[in-house]
Design a protein around this motif. Sequence first.
Motif, PDB file in Angstrom:
ATOM      1  N   THR A 142      36.047  42.787  44.472  1.00  0.00           N
ATOM      2  CA  THR A 142      36.350  43.964  43.658  1.00  0.00           C
ATOM      3  C   THR A 142      36.318  45.218  44.521  1.00  0.00           C
ATOM      4  O   THR A 142      35.696  45.248  45.585  1.00  0.00           O
ATOM      5  N   ARG A 171      28.943  46.923  39.273  1.00  0.00           N
ATOM      6  CA  ARG A 171      30.106  46.238  38.706  1.00  0.00           C
ATOM      7  C   ARG A 171      29.718  45.331  37.532  1.00  0.00           C
ATOM      8  O   ARG A 171      30.197  44.192  37.423  1.00  0.00           O
ATOM      9  N   ALA A 174      32.770  44.513  35.349  1.00  0.00           N
ATOM     10  CA  ALA A 174      33.637  43.579  36.072  1.00  0.00           C
ATOM     11  C   ALA A 174      33.022  42.186  36.106  1.00  0.00           C
ATOM     12  O   ALA A 174      33.709  41.177  35.924  1.00  0.00           O
ATOM     13  N   GLU A 242      29.911  45.448  46.024  1.00  0.00           N
ATOM     14  CA  GLU A 242      31.068  44.935  45.307  1.00  0.00           C
ATOM     15  C   GLU A 242      30.819  43.461  44.976  1.00  0.00           C
ATOM     16  O   GLU A 242      29.835  42.868  45.433  1.00  0.00           O
ATOM     17  N   THR A 259      38.318  46.802  37.106  1.00  0.00           N
ATOM     18  CA  THR A 259      38.378  47.469  38.406  1.00  0.00           C
ATOM     19  C   THR A 259      39.313  46.663  39.296  1.00  0.00           C
ATOM     20  O   THR A 259      39.519  45.469  39.060  1.00  0.00           O
TER      21      THR A 259
END
Length: 286
Positions: A142, A171, A174, A242, A259
């Motif tokens: 990501t 995240r 996500a 990430e 994202t």
Amino acid sequence: MDERAALALIDGTLPAAGDDAAVVDDLVVTTDMLHETTDFPAGTTRYTAGWRAVAASLSDVAAMGAEATCAVAVYAAPAFDPDDLEAFLDGAREVCASVDAEYVGGDLDDHEEFTVATTAIGRTEDPVMRAGASPGEAVCVTGTLGRTAAAVRLFPEDPERANELFRFEPRVAAGRALAAHASSMMDSSDGVARSLHQLAEASGCGFAVEGGALPVHPAVESVAEDDADDRELAVHYGEDFELVFTTADPAAARAAAPTPVTVLGEVTDDGVTIDGESLPDRGYTH
């Protein structure tokens, strides 16, 4: 022993340990510790410290594909300055609010250097583990890479911009969206190179990554000395938080994630390579 050996010892002793977070009765639990001398460069505001410290633990919750529920922290310092403490609490509360979680307190302690220990709790009935990748799947990430590395180099000359870069977005959303599509997942706190090696070890596989596919943060170019330095900051520096994951359907993962998602390469039988060359297992070391 070094950190990797210590973690291996713990994995062999505690069955619930060894992933980004422990999962017990559908609860996801994780904890982290950050120190002023190693984690908060000169110029880091207490607001940023509160945000980043709590966000680091929330990132582990995200990596399990879990919903974040709450976080606590131990705040230790040589003295309790009211402005510093209030700023820290503001950062901690606001990063929790950004992922629909709640900051619910913690503990205070005297310490010779500013130190924060954070714990985050989440919930999921179907966690995504590091094990599960299969040859032929895509390996993805990501967001962008190198954000923290750029921040550290910017602190001496542009602390305002550096603080902004240090306040990364956990995240969690996500991770929740990718949970239905990911066969394995972890966060990139130790760098994408080390994350790939850790996923490979957990899943008993390898990875073939394309260097040109790496989504490098725009700030890296402004601080990198050359192309080799640019690659070093993006791949090995770490602390970007990430999500690195594998999936049999990258198009569906991209469509589901809130994202940007980049396909780095594919899962192979063994070895971790970039552009056909061995990718060193090097990254952030605590």
